[in-house]
Design a protein around this motif. Structure first.
Motif, mmCIF file in Angstrom:
data_model
loop_
_atom_site.group_PDB
_atom_site.id
_atom_site.type_symbol
_atom_site.label_atom_id
_atom_site.label_comp_id
_atom_site.label_asym_id
_atom_site.label_seq_id
_atom_site.Cartn_x
_atom_site.Cartn_y
_atom_site.Cartn_z
ATOM 1 N N TYR A 59 -14.400 14.945 3.845
ATOM 2 C CA TYR A 59 -13.030 15.164 3.369
ATOM 3 C C TYR A 59 -12.070 14.202 4.066
ATOM 4 N N PHE A 60 -12.209 14.074 5.387
ATOM 5 C CA PHE A 60 -11.314 13.209 6.165
ATOM 6 C C PHE A 60 -11.476 11.746 5.766
ATOM 7 N N THR A 61 -12.736 11.280 5.679
ATOM 8 C CA THR A 61 -12.974 9.874 5.331
ATOM 9 C C THR A 61 -12.493 9.566 3.906
ATOM 10 N N GLY A 62 -12.665 10.533 3.000
ATOM 11 C CA GLY A 62 -12.186 10.342 1.624
ATOM 12 C C GLY A 62 -10.683 10.195 1.568
ATOM 13 N N TYR A 63 -9.987 10.980 2.380
ATOM 14 C CA TYR A 63 -8.522 10.899 2.431
ATOM 15 C C TYR A 63 -8.085 9.527 2.950
ATOM 16 N N VAL A 64 -8.752 9.041 3.994
ATOM 17 C CA VAL A 64 -8.358 7.774 4.621
ATOM 18 C C VAL A 64 -8.580 6.592 3.683
ATOM 19 N N TRP A 65 -9.776 6.505 3.053
ATOM 20 C CA TRP A 65 -10.004 5.329 2.215
ATOM 21 C C TRP A 65 -9.122 5.333 0.975
ATOM 22 N N ARG A 66 -8.771 6.487 0.472
ATOM 23 C CA ARG A 66 -7.853 6.539 -0.682
ATOM 24 C C ARG A 66 -6.463 6.029 -0.284
ATOM 25 N N GLN A 67 -6.004 6.437 0.891
ATOM 26 C CA GLN A 67 -4.702 5.975 1.384
ATOM 27 C C GLN A 67 -4.683 4.458 1.545
ATOM 28 N N LEU A 68 -5.754 3.914 2.119
ATOM 29 C CA LEU A 68 -5.792 2.480 2.411
ATOM 30 C C LEU A 68 -5.950 1.640 1.148
ATOM 31 N N ILE A 69 -6.892 1.999 0.277
ATOM 32 C CA ILE A 69 -7.165 1.167 -0.909
ATOM 33 C C ILE A 69 -6.088 1.344 -1.977
ATOM 34 N N PHE A 70 -5.786 2.586 -2.326
ATOM 35 C CA PHE A 70 -4.768 2.801 -3.355
ATOM 36 C C PHE A 70 -3.374 2.432 -2.856
ATOM 37 N N GLY A 71 -3.121 2.648 -1.557
ATOM 38 C CA GLY A 71 -1.834 2.238 -0.982
ATOM 39 C C GLY A 71 -1.641 0.734 -1.063
ATOM 40 N N SER A 72 -2.721 -0.013 -0.819
ATOM 41 C CA SER A 72 -2.647 -1.477 -0.899
ATOM 42 C C SER A 72 -2.379 -1.933 -2.328
ATOM 43 N N SER A 73 -2.984 -1.265 -3.302
ATOM 44 C CA SER A 73 -2.758 -1.656 -4.702
ATOM 45 C C SER A 73 -1.301 -1.436 -5.106
ATOM 46 N N ILE A 74 -0.668 -0.405 -4.541
ATOM 47 C CA ILE A 74 0.758 -0.173 -4.814
ATOM 48 C C ILE A 74 1.599 -1.297 -4.224
ATOM 49 N N ILE A 75 1.208 -1.773 -3.036
ATOM 50 C CA ILE A 75 1.905 -2.902 -2.405
ATOM 51 C C ILE A 75 1.786 -4.144 -3.291
ATOM 52 N N LEU A 76 0.600 -4.370 -3.884
ATOM 53 C CA LEU A 76 0.410 -5.506 -4.779
ATOM 54 C C LEU A 76 1.341 -5.413 -5.980
ATOM 55 N N ALA A 77 1.409 -4.227 -6.582
ATOM 56 C CA ALA A 77 2.285 -4.054 -7.747
ATOM 57 C C ALA A 77 3.730 -4.347 -7.376
ATOM 58 N N ASN A 78 4.174 -3.853 -6.238
ATOM 59 C CA ASN A 78 5.544 -4.083 -5.789
ATOM 60 C C ASN A 78 5.789 -5.569 -5.534
ATOM 61 N N GLN A 79 4.823 -6.237 -4.927
ATOM 62 C CA GLN A 79 4.967 -7.663 -4.622
ATOM 63 C C GLN A 79 5.022 -8.494 -5.895
#
Length: 585
Positions: free
Chosen positions: A71-91
């Motif tokens: 559960y913990f590892t799933g939460y972390v990788w979702r934050q990192l990968i999906f969070g980065s994709s949001i940064i790309l969209a904003n950029q």
């Protein structure tokens, strides 16, 4: 998979987030291998009657701990990968908007607003999906699928694993074929959406004209056809989309069939245990997601690739007007000298201006008049460097306008265009557009100079009144005067009025011109007008005809010449007298 190569610059930029995201994703995949293996052990213990409550309890506690970590590892990788994709969209969205601001008016005359909006919304969302869900499905399908296959081969039976996975190459070939079809069709669907977006934007902006001409039904029919085109092209995409799941499901079902047939043979032959076959079927169930993910991957990346191609084509367009190397950032001031031998618009076969030579001293007022299409607006747009002159130059204070940066040049100029653009904000914010930190006193002072203060006070919310998009809630004259107030607040070295008094009455025009003369004693003003009363007071008036100066002088000098200016002035004076007489009658 070309989209991942195209986006490599971003993956390098966010390498730490993606690296740790993938590490946690791989670790999550490893943790998911443990429960099926434990189930196989428990099945064999049950078969041999060696399972005790203590052993069962230990395994349950162990699985609970594994679940919490998962559960913990799933939460972390979702934050990192999906969070980065949001940064790309904003950029990308910021890069697009910044690029739009640098492009010349010629670009916006050729491109539709709805299409540009679609690039900044739908296309960027598709690229974001490739950088988020695409990365997830890529690594998840490879790592989880790889771990499942290795576990099945090493811990259960490599022969059974090989037999079970025989249909896999067929799935790879089909999904790659579907992906190539999807890329083409999705590009067409996005283009259709751009057309629809443009149609909606155009019709909403022009709703008054549509209603005035009673064209609602015709426009509704046109919209219905455009919408139908979007639907048809998206259905074409959906038809390819719909092939992925059935193909993968059929191949997975065939793999299960092979596993059960040959697995049963191996159990009977003693090659594997019943618990081993149980674990094998559970692992095969876990292999379903990587197979589906592999299909999703082609879907996602082809959508993202088609959209990124559209975005890159737009970003690749070079601004036509740029700062020259070594351009000064000093705001120019002084006399304005026009020396234009010829100018023609890009793509045009004829000159818009010819043999234009005159000088306006600092603090003077220039009047530019002439028939519609004579070149008045062109002359002023060249001063703003909306286009560059091919033969000749314009200088301010002895410095060519190309020798200063665009920011410096436009900081020296206040521009009131023919088409008065107001924003969906308060009246005060619209006036303070060029000087956001202006005080309320400053805003009201220029509003009084522009003869709009009293009108504003009659609004229910006063200066806090929110105007509609492009100022649709205001009259033409009110929009003109707010635009004038906005330009006056900037207090520029050069103030340009491009037929900006056409929507005000004669009395208001006189009031504004009197205020301008008093307010801008030592600064230069250029006024283009059809109504000659707007330039009577000018120090120099030039009359344009077919892109050339046909008359020049002061008001009195031009009247004495008895040319076009004198004739038009007499005609307009007669119109004014008739109008006043009619009003009195």
């Amino acid at each position: 998979m070309r989209i991942f190569i195209d986006l490599w610059w971003f993956f390098k930029q966010e390498r730490l987030k993606y690296s740790f995201g993938v590490i946690f994703l791989v670790f999550s995949s490893f943790l998911s291998m443990i429960p099926p293996y434990v189930v196989g052990i428990l099945v064999d213990d049950i078969r041999t009657r060696s399972l005790t409550p203590l052993i069962l309890g230990k395994w349950i506690v162990f699985l609970i701990i594994i679940g919490i970590i998962y559960y913990f590892t799933g939460y972390v990788w979702r934050q990192l990968i999906f969070g980065s994709s949001i940064i790309l969209a904003n950029q990308l969205r910021n890069d697009l908007y910044k690029h739009f601001t640098k492009l010349s008016p010629n670009f916006f005359q050729k491109r539709r607003i709805g299409d540009l909006m679609a690039h900044a919304t739908n296309d960027i969302n598709a690229v974001q999906g490739a950088a988020g869900e695409g990365i997830l499905t890529l690594f998840d399908s490879i790592t989880l699928g790889g771990m499942v296959i290795v576990t099945m081969s090493v811990f259960i039976s490599w022969k059974l694993t090989l037999i079970t996975l025989l249909p896999m190459p067929i799935m790879v070939i089909l999904t790659m074929y579907y992906g190539s079809l999807l890329h083409k069709r999705f590009g067409k669907a996005q283009a259709a959406f751009s057309d629809l977006n443009d149609k909606v934007q155009e019709n909403i902006s022009g709703v008054r004209v549509i209603k005035a001409f009673g064209e609602e039904d015709a426009q509704i029919d046109m919209f219905r056809k455009a919408s139908r085109d979007v639907v048809d092209k998206n259905i074409a995409v959906a038809k390819i989309d719909s092939l992925f799941d059935p193909t993968i499901t059929f191949i997975v079902a065939f793999c299960y069939f092979l596993a059960l047939i040959f697995g049963s043979v191996y159990v009977v032959g003693g090659s594997i245990t019943l618990g081993g076959l149980t674990s094998f079927t559970l692992y095969l169930g876990q292999l379903v997601w990587p197979m589906l993910a592999f299909g999703f991957l082609f879907n996602i990346v082809e959508r993202g690739s088609a959209s990124y191609d559209r975005i890159r084509r737009l970003l690749a367009i070079k601004p036509e007007i740029t700062d020259q190397e070594g351009a000064s950032d000093q705001v120019p001031s002084g006399a304005v000298d026009f020396s234009i031998r010829s100018f023609r618009y890009p793509g045009s076969d004829s000159d818009a201006l010819n043999d234009i030579h005159f000088k306006v001293e600092q603090g003077q007022t220039l009047g530019v008049v002439g028939k519609t299409g004579a070149g008045k607006t062109t002359l002023l747009r060249l001063l703003l460097r909306e286009f560059d002159i091919q033969d000749g130059q314009i200088s301010i204070g002895g410095t060519a306008i190309q020798a200063v940066t665009l920011d410096a040049l436009r900081s020296a100029i206040g521009y009131v265009p023919q088409d008065h653009i107001l924003f969906s904000a308060t009246i005060a914010e619209n006036i303070a557009f060029a000087k956001p930190d202006a005080s309320q006193e400053e805003i009201e002072r220029v509003a009084k100079l522009a003869s709009i203060h009293e009108d504003i006070l009659h609004f229910k919310e006063g200066y806090a009144t929110v105007v509609g998009e492009r100022g649709v809630t205001l009259s033409g004259g009110q929009k003109q005067r707010i635009s004038i107030a906005r330009a006056l607040l900037a207090d520029p070295e050069l103030l340009i009025f491009d037929d900006s008094l056409s929507a005000v009455d004669a009395r208001t025009e006189v009031s504004i011109l009197h205020a301008l003369k008093h307010e801008r004693r030592n600064k230069t003003t250029l006024i283009s007008a059809h109504r000659l009363s707007a330039v009577e007071h000018a120090d120099l008036i030039i009359v344009l005809g077919e892109g050339q100066i046909i008359e020049r002088g002061t008001h009195e000098e031009l009247i004495q010449k008895e040319g076009w200016y004198a004739e038009m002035y007499a005609h307009q004076q007669l119109e004014s007298l008739v109008s006043e007489g009619g009003a009195k009658a």
